[in-house]
Every structure is written in C-alpha cells, then in structure tokens.
Scaffold this motif. Structure first.
Motif, PDB file in Angstrom:
ATOM      1  N   PHE A 127       0.821  -1.215   0.000  1.00 29.36           N
ATOM      2  CA  PHE A 127       0.000   0.000   0.000  1.00 29.36           C
ATOM      3  C   PHE A 127       0.852   1.261   0.000  1.00 29.36           C
ATOM      4  O   PHE A 127       0.570   2.236  -0.706  1.00 29.36           O
ATOM      5  CB  PHE A 127      -0.941  -0.005   1.215  1.00 29.36           C
ATOM      6  N   ASP A 147      -8.424   1.678   0.624  1.00 30.79           N
ATOM      7  CA  ASP A 147      -7.377   0.881   1.270  1.00 30.79           C
ATOM      8  C   ASP A 147      -8.046  -0.354   1.880  1.00 30.79           C
ATOM      9  O   ASP A 147      -8.675  -0.272   2.925  1.00 30.79           O
ATOM     10  CB  ASP A 147      -6.693   1.735   2.349  1.00 30.79           C
ATOM     11  N   SER A 190      -2.861  -5.685  -0.373  1.00 31.30           N
ATOM     12  CA  SER A 190      -1.513  -6.265  -0.313  1.00 31.30           C
ATOM     13  C   SER A 190      -1.567  -7.543   0.518  1.00 31.30           C
ATOM     14  O   SER A 190      -2.585  -7.863   1.125  1.00 31.30           O
ATOM     15  CB  SER A 190      -0.510  -5.275   0.295  1.00 31.30           C
ATOM     16  N   SER A 200       0.205  -7.924   3.142  1.00 32.72           N
ATOM     17  CA  SER A 200       0.834  -7.614   4.428  1.00 32.72           C
ATOM     18  C   SER A 200       0.072  -8.162   5.629  1.00 32.72           C
ATOM     19  O   SER A 200       0.665  -8.461   6.658  1.00 32.72           O
ATOM     20  CB  SER A 200       1.038  -6.108   4.568  1.00 32.72           C
TER      21      SER A 200
END
Ligand code: PLP
Length: 480
Positions: free
Chosen positions: A186, A283, A312, A314
């Motif tokens: 991100f 997001d 993502s 993550s």
C-alpha cells in the motif's frame, strides 16, 4: 586446449576481488594483496581460495605466480593447503584488529516489552512456509526463460490474471488484468499515485481523522496536504468532503477504530466522486478477515471508474513479502506505469509468480480461512477475558480485522498505557493515530493487535493486558 575464458572445470572457481599493486613485481604484489585481505578479516578463517588457474585467469597473471603466492602465505601461516580440500584461510588467521581489541562486555539487554500486542502484523509464526515453498518451486519449474529478463512494470500477467479472479470472487472487485498494476504494498501504491510532478493524483487529499501516521508522513513528504474527515459510528463523515478531488478511506474496517463504512456512506462517496470528477482511494488492508457477518465487499464494485482499489499481502501473509496490487480506473493506468518506471524495480518477479501459484492453486484461500478461524478464536478470548476481568472496558471494532479497540474513559489513555508498559505489554493508544489537524473530539482507547503474538504466547499477553486494565484507571489530573 585453447585459452578461452571458461573452458575447463578447473577454471570455474569462486570470485575473489584483489587489487595487487605496488613495487616488487606481480608475485610480491599478489602476496601483499592476499595477506591484507586475510589480515583485515575480509577473508574469514576457513574461506576457500580459488584454484590457481581460475585466479590466474581472473588477474591475468601466470598460474605459477598464484601458486607461488599461495605457497608463501602457507609458509607464513596465513593459509593452509590440504590435499583434496584446496587452499583455505587458516583458522588462526583471525583479523588482528579483533585479537588486539580489549574484550568487550556484551551490553546488558534492555528490558523491552515481553508481550507484543502492537497492531500491524499477522502472526509471523503462521507464515505458510510449506505452501509458499511449493508454489515457489512450481513457479520456478514452469517459468519460461523470459521471466529472468527485465520485468514488466505492470507486473506478471499470471499474477494479474489470478488477482482478477480472486478479487472478484472474494472482494467483489470488478476489473481485468490490464487494469491491475503490481506494487510492493500500500505504501508504494500511495507513492506512485502522488509521485511529485506525477500525472496521477494531486492533493489536497481527504483522509480519515484517525489513520496510520506513516501514511500521513509519506503523503506530507510528497507535498500532499491532507484534510481530516471526522468519524462517527457509521464511519467517515463523507458529507464533509469539500474541495478535494480525492479521498482515502478504509471502508471495510476503518483503521484503526474498526467499524465498516455504512452502506449509505459507501453510496454517498461514490456519488460525490461522480459529481466532482473525483476518486476514492480504497485501502482494503485487511478485508479478508471478517468474522461475524458476511464480508463487506469492496466499494470498488459500485463503480470501478471512480475507485482506485489497493490491497496487499501484508495482513494475509506477511508485511515482509512486499507485494501488493492496485486496481485502477482505465484513465490512471498509464500514469501509474509511468511513475513506476520502464522496468519492474520493486516487486520480485519470482515472488509474483509464487503468489500467482498460491492464488490459483487454492493455497492462499486455505491459508486465509485457517487464519480467520485462528484470529476469530483469539478475538473471542480477548472479549471473554475482558468481560470477566475488566468489565468497565468496552471492546469495539471486533467484527473484522487483526486488532480491536478498547474504549477507555476520557483522559485515561496515557495512564493505562503506562500500566500496560509496567506489565511488559507493547501496544499503542488511539492518540498515536489521530490526525493533527482534526477538529473531532479526542477518543481514548487502546489498539490491541491480537494477531501479532504467536499462538503459544497469546495467553500470557492477554493475561498481562488484563492485569494492566484492572482496576479501572482514573483520569490523569488535568495538566496546567
Ligand atoms: C491502514 C493500513 N493500510 C495498509 C497497510 C498495508 O501496508 P503495506 O501494504 O504497505 O504493508 C497497513 C498495514 O499493514 C495498514 O495498517
């Protein structure tokens, strides 16, 4: 045999960087250079030196010059030569600088926190090593040779195709591979969107009044002014959008306060973008982790031309992997690719192919489902433990994600954080996430990253947190 560069197995040695120079001929210069490399510690004890012929060819000297130099240093004790194991740096040839140094006492280890409940990372001990390895192996075996050339900045087609299918299925995203650009996560996506002088987006950017300070700093460094939208129980007050042309939101799970953006606000923000020719930057950092109700789909699905969707691995795999994706309205694709540069300089192509395999083989779904169960169980333990031991604390934002917010009475956050530190618990308070420019009333709370510890460490962390929270904290005396 000719004198070609690599024409015999004997010549295929290891690389050794040496710069023989100075008086006394090539042999003396080589001895000095080798001796210095060993003495300084650059060549560690046990290091195997290249065969004579290989080093001679690299340096452009006769084979005997190298043989003589090795023999001299063996005689001096810097090197050892044994039949069958070649010439190596002698064990006792530890660098003098170390030997001469007085013994250094190890610094006493600082007494850091013992219980890590900082939000931000998934359980590192649960990384799907076996599945990743299997995908990596398959990807490597099947990869055509062109994979090892410079990468396309859009990302590997295999990954963009796998993401098109996955994001449509799991997150309700409507797109096609040509509108996906792979990035390293991100933060990288934000940099690409707001690259100075870039053709993609410009500030001011509306953001949520509570959010990740790191992202605000990154935007400020790119010269982007951010305007804070207050939050209420339905999420960001999108009715307060002003003259901005872009807004950054975390609609599935407001970060960090934890609620979803209400359906009417999801529709309102899309209407605003249509009316103003603006765009929502979505997001979707932990959208896969929803526990109690059906997942909240991406706002992107409402209007793919008005939303830039970013995700993502993550939270789903690990923030160390550094792989993410941008799903773009068609008009932004060229600008983002131009900001990325001519070649892939961020996301390893081999990792991209592994992730593509992980997605298309179903292993990614299996991992996410397994972790969802595990985190849900942790979330339940947190809620139960607090209900029993700190009933005055309200637990919020628990329907989704990898963290919860414990609401505290006004004015008590600092003292509770202090009590947590005394119990060896590392975690943040809500104040750490507050936009400095917001006019919204401050909220007191703890952000508990219940996914962070490994499974075996979680119970003790929870226990320490409960100790810190009982008895109820009193507001700190008002400062002058
Ligand atoms: C709000 C928010 N957005 C996005 C991310 C993901 O950032 P990145 O993909 O750069 O690791 C995080 C952290 O994982 C986050 O907390």
């Amino acid at each position: 045999m000719g004198d070609s560069w690599v024409d015999s197995a004997e010549r295929i040695g290891a690389d050794l960087h040496l710069e023989p120079a100075g008086p006394g001929g090539r042999r003396a210069a080589l001895i000095r250079a080798l001796r210095e490399a060993v003495r300084s510690g650059r060549l560690a004890p046990g290091t195997r030196l290249p065969p004579y012929r290989s080093l001679a060819a690299d340096l452009g000297v006769a084979r005997n010059t190298v043989a003589d130099a090795y023999a001299e240093l063996v005689a001096e004790g810097w090197l050892t030569a044994r039949q069958g194991s070649g010439t190596r740096v002698a064990d006792r040839a530890a660098p003098l600088r170390h030997a001469e140094r007085p013994p250094v006492r190890e610094p006493a280890r600082a007494r850091g926190p013992r219980h890590d409940l900082m939000q931000g990372t998934p359980d590192a001990s649960s990384f799907p090593r076996a599945a990743w390895l299997a995908s990596y192996r398959r990807a490597l075996q099947q990869a055509p040779n062109e994979v090892f050339g410079p990468g396309d900045p859009a990302g590997r087609r295999e990954l963009r195709e796998a993401l098109t299918e996955y994001l449509a299925r799991a997150r309700g995203v409507r797109t096609e591979p040509g509108r996906i650009v792979i990035c390293s996560g991100f933060a990288h996506a934000l940099r690409l969107l707001f690259a100075p002088g870039g053709a993609v987006l410009r500030g001011p950017l509306a953001v949520e009044a509570y959010g990740l300070g790191f992202h605000r700093e990154l935007l400020a460094a790119a010269g982007v002014r951010t305007n804070a939208l207050p939050l209420d129980e339905d999420g960001a007050r999108v009715d307060r959008l002003g003259r901005e042309r872009a807004v950054l939101l975390t609609p599935a799970h407001q970060f960090p306060t934890g609620g979803p953006l209400h359906a009417s606000r999801r529709a309102a923000v899309v209407d605003w973008a249509r009316a103003r020719g603006g765009v929502l930057v979505e997001d979707d950092y932990d959208g896969e982790f929803r526990y109690d109700r059906r997942p909240v789909g991406a706002v992107q699905g409402l209007d793919p031309e008005r939303v830039i969707y970013i995700g993502s691995v993550s939270k789903s795999l690990s923030p160390a992997v550094r792989l993410g994706w941008m799903v773009l309205p068609g008009r932004y694709v060229d600008g983002v690719l131009a900001a990325k540069g001519e070649r892939e300089a961020w996301a390893s192509v081999l990792d991209q192919l592994s992730l593509a395999d992980l997605l298309s083989s179903g292993a990614y779904d299996r991992h996410v489902r397994r972790m969802r169960q595990r985190y849900r169980a942790r979330r339940d333990r947190l809620v139960e433990a607090l209900a029993a031991r700190a009933p005055h604390v309200e637990v919020t934002g628990v329907a989704a994600g990898l963290h919860a917010v414990l609401r505290l009475p006004t004015g008590t956050e600092r003292s509770v954080l202090g009590a947590a530190a005394e119990q060896g618990v590392a975690l943040d308070g809500l104040a750490a996430f507050r936009h400095p420019g917001t006019d919204m009333a401050a909220q007191d709370g703890l952000v508990v990253g219940y996914a962070t510890p490994s499974e075996h460490a979680y119970g003790a962390a929870l226990d320490a947190l409960c100790r810190a929270l009982s008895p109820p904290a009193r507001p700190a005396p008002a400062s002058r």
